[in-house]
Write an enzyme that holds these catalytic residues in place. Structure first.
Site, PDB file in Angstrom:
ATOM      1  N   HIS A 262     -21.309  43.339   4.862  1.00 36.60           N
ATOM      2  CA  HIS A 262     -21.301  42.685   5.894  1.00 36.60           C
ATOM      3  C   HIS A 262     -19.957  42.526   6.527  1.00 36.60           C
ATOM      4  CE1 HIS A 262     -19.603  39.878   2.521  1.00 36.60           C
ATOM      5  NE2 HIS A 262     -19.291  39.548   3.566  1.00 36.60           N
TER       6      HIS A 262
ATOM      7  N   CYS B 126     -13.658  33.112   1.899  1.00 30.73           N
ATOM      8  CA  CYS B 126     -13.370  34.401   1.759  1.00 30.73           C
ATOM      9  C   CYS B 126     -13.092  34.923   3.154  1.00 30.73           C
ATOM     10  CB  CYS B 126     -14.889  34.976   1.201  1.00 30.73           C
ATOM     11  SG  CYS B 126     -16.333  34.815   2.567  1.00 30.73           S
TER      12      CYS B 126
END
Length: 704
Positions: free
Chosen positions: A65, A215
């Site tokens: 991603h 993250c």
């Protein structure tokens, strides 16, 4: 939101044999629907994200991603592989691959939906249903959460989009005292099956934990870690509330919830925002993947720390190097991170001080270091006075190098409590002429001493004065004793020996050293190996009167570091058809970046095609480094590229050395790219770990 994934974005017979090929196959479906405008540019963004941290998860899941300017709308593509594809998960290849594409400026609602999918991937019923789906439409419906896809055999009817709609609505409905929002959820509902003995404390209430997950991208791992921790909390019978600091922002946990907590878990790969809210509690600090893969272990660890009375002093450790990280991370990896922490803070002092000293020499000549203090003699209209001023400011700046290096190595190990003993140890290293090596040792000693003190069980009445009085006092005394009495003299002798060796280098030995430094500078383009070579060079000139050998090493290092971006720029000019449109545009910027000694200008090319670009760059860098040493080029400035050519000794030969390396790298890249199959018939080569590390360090403050 039902168009985020359609049957056209599903491939139930994904035949790719590598993660790069899988990403390409799924991305091509996005391109065909107009969701991605530049295939190669998007894949380069995916590769750069993948290089920061593997996106494989336990249970056979891969989730490549990224955010990308080449994405027109948030999109999800799904592939199912019979053979499995290695995405770096500890338990083996992934058979379920989700390619998540988010625009660079995606709105919160879309990102919340993608985040909900990440949570669903922790649901085994959901993933089992996808493995048994018979056609693309059914798989897409399961992921969207369409009611028509729900059957008694596939209980995933609360699929990703449906779950996300509820999740997205939660923050608006949540009151200030409620921790049930999408960005702060609780696992208190343990049910009749949970063991009350497992989670209850002596007072009869469950053990309470607050957690933060985050993250770099803030789309997938953040929410997977939250879901995993919540599930583990329910199984353990503890109250666990998670604050997810994702791309869609975050809802702060109620201060009363934090105050009532018995322990804290940080599972993050970027700094926790407003971290001081959690100070003074038993804390476990790990990387985000640890929150996904071993949540029960983290819960057990924080309970053990609470039982021992361990708490954080002032604020919990926030630096990546103090975190336990992944289960397999060894001491060598931590040591590299600690050293790079010090180097990253030291480099600006090197650049500023070195350039000022070089300018002083350029304006005032080589006797400027004999000039009296500008406090005693400064004439506004005399160039020599200005030269002396620049030189003396540069010398003062250089005086901070070793203390800053030591201080921030200690900071990397022990956070703010390590700064005082680190700076004190570094200053002692400068005083006893232990130099750069002394700074390294002082920083490691200071960090280790503080970490040891922090493990001692301190009475509650003394905890308030620990960070401002006790830790600085005791740690500075210990580090000072060790540096003055125990290790200082041997280190100073080693530093002198290294300096004498460098001063004695000549002939073939100097040329081989130049080639080695050139290889290191071009290996990872701003990453750890590159930084080691650069730090080695700058340490040699970090004095007011550097040796001739030290200046030759500095010249070779800077020349080699300029080769990769300049070569990529030249290659895109002479053989543009071998590169994508995005790479040709990057090539234009690489001219300026390379000329400015910014090796990172070649990272987009290395990330997209590392097997051709990196070896070619290393060969050209080695040629340039060797030639620079052979020509006897010298440099007093630690940075500046072609803009400091007037400060270089033998500038004409120096430029020839750079041109030779650029031509060699360009020729190799053109030949190697010309031998490959046309684009579209082969997948891009893998991702270089070194180039990826550079992207993490230098685009931060570079980070899921």
């Amino acid at each position: 939101m039902s168009d985020m994934i359609t049957a056209d974005l599903v491939d139930l017979d994904l035949s790719a044999d590598s993660k790069e090929a899988a990403a390409r196959a799924l991305a091509e479906r996005m391109v065909s629907l107009g969701r991605v405008t530049d295939l190669e540019g998007f894949l380069a963004d995916v590769a750069a994200r993948e290089a920061q941290m593997p996106t494989g998860l336990d249970g056979g899941i891969g989730i490549p991603h990224c955010r990308s300017a080449h994405v027109t709308e948030p999109t999800l593509a799904f592939g199912r592989s019979a053979a499995g594809i290695d995405f770096g998960a500890p338990d083996g290849p992934a058979d379920l691959i989700f390619l998540i594409a988010a625009p660079a400026g995606a709105d919160d609602a879309h990102l919340t939906i993608l985040s909900a999918l990440a949570r669903q991937l922790m649901n085994s019923e959901f993933t089992d249903a996808l493995r048994s789906a018979g056609d693309a439409e059914t798989a897409a419906a399961l992921i969207r959460g369409d009611e028509a896809a729900a059957t008694p055999e596939t209980p995933a009817a609360e699929g990703a989009v449906s779950a996300s709609q509820n999740t997205a609505a939660a923050p608006a409905a949540a009151s200030a005292g409620t921790a049930a929002a999408s960005t702060s959820r609780t696992s208190t509902d343990v049910g009749a099956g949970a063991s009350s003995d497992a989670g209850s404390e002596a007072g009869g209430r469950p053990f309470r934990i607050v957690a933060v997950t985050s993250c770099p991208t803030g789309i997938a791992h953040t929410y997977m870690a939250a879901e995993s921790l919540e599930n583990a909390g329910r199984e353990a019978g503890v109250e666990l509330v998670v604050e997810t600091q994702g791309s869609a922002g975050f809802t702060r946990l109620d201060p009363e919830v934090i105050a009532a907590a018995d322990g804290v878990i940080f599972a993050h790969d970027v700094p926790v925002r407003e971290k001081d809210r959690f100070a003074g509690k038993p804390t476990v600090d790990v990387g985000v993947k640890a929150g996904i893969n071993r949540p029960a272990e983290l819960i057990g660890e924080v309970r053990e720390r609470a039982a021992r009375g361990e708490v954080t002093s002032g604020s919990a450790p926030s630096t990546p190097v103090e975190r336990a990280g992944e289960a397999g991370e060894g001491y060598g990896t931590k040591l590299r991170k600690w050293l790079m922490s010090g180097v990253s803070y030291m480099v600006p002092f090197v650049a500023a001080g070195g350039l000022l000293i070089a300018l002083g020499f350029a304006i005032g000549g080589y006797k400027v270091n004999k000039a009296p203090s500008v406090m005693d003699h400064f004439v506004w209209t005399q160039g020599d006075s200005w030269a002396a001023l620049l030189f003396q400011i540069g010398v003062v700046s250089f005086g901070f190098l070793v203390p800053v290096l030591a201080g921030y190595i200690a900071y990397g190990m022990a956070d703010r409590p390590g700064l005082v003993p680190g700076f004190v140890g570094g200053m002692i290293a400068s005083t006893i002429n232990a130099g750069f090596l002394g700074g390294l040792v002082a920083g490691l000693l200071a960090g280790g001493v503080v970490m040891g003190i922090q493990k001692i069980n301190i009475p509650a009445a003394l905890r308030g004065i620990m960070p401002v009085v006790v830790i600085p006092l005791i740690s500075s005394a210990i580090v000072g004793f060790l540096m003055f009495v125990v290790v200082g003299k041997p280190i100073a002798s080693a530093q002198k020996g290294m300096t004498d060796w460098l001063n004695g280098l000549s002939g073939s030995n100097a040329i081989l050293l130049g080639a080695l430094l050139g290889l290191m500078m071009c290996f990872d383009l701003g990453g750890p190996v590159n930084k080691v070579a650069y730090t080695f060079a700058t340490a040699g000139i970090a004095v007011s009167n550097p040796s001739d050998s030290a200046m030759k090493i500095m010249a070779a290092v800077m020349a080699a570091g300029m080769v990769p971006p300049l070569a990529m720029a030249l290659a895109t000019t002479v053989r543009g058809r071998l590169f994508t449109q995005a790479e040709r545009e990057n090539g234009k910027a690489a001219w300026v970046l390379g000329a400015s000694f910014i090796s990172e200008g070649a990272i987009p090319f290395a990330a997209a095609d590392p097997l051709r670009v990196i070896p070619s760059s290393m060969v050209g860098g080695a040629v340039t480094g060797a030639l620079s040493m052979a020509f006897g080029a010298t440099l007093r400035a630690p940075h500046g590229g072609i803009f400091v050519v007037p400060l270089i000794g033998n500038p004409f030969l120096y430029l020839i050395a750079i041109a030779a390396g650029v031509c060699v790298t360009t020729a190799l890249v053109v030949v190697l790219k010309g031998l490959r199959k046309p684009a579209g018939q082969s997948a891009a080569g893998g991702t270089a770990p070194g180039a990826a590390a550079a992207a993490k360090e230098d685009r931060q403050p570079v980070a899921a």
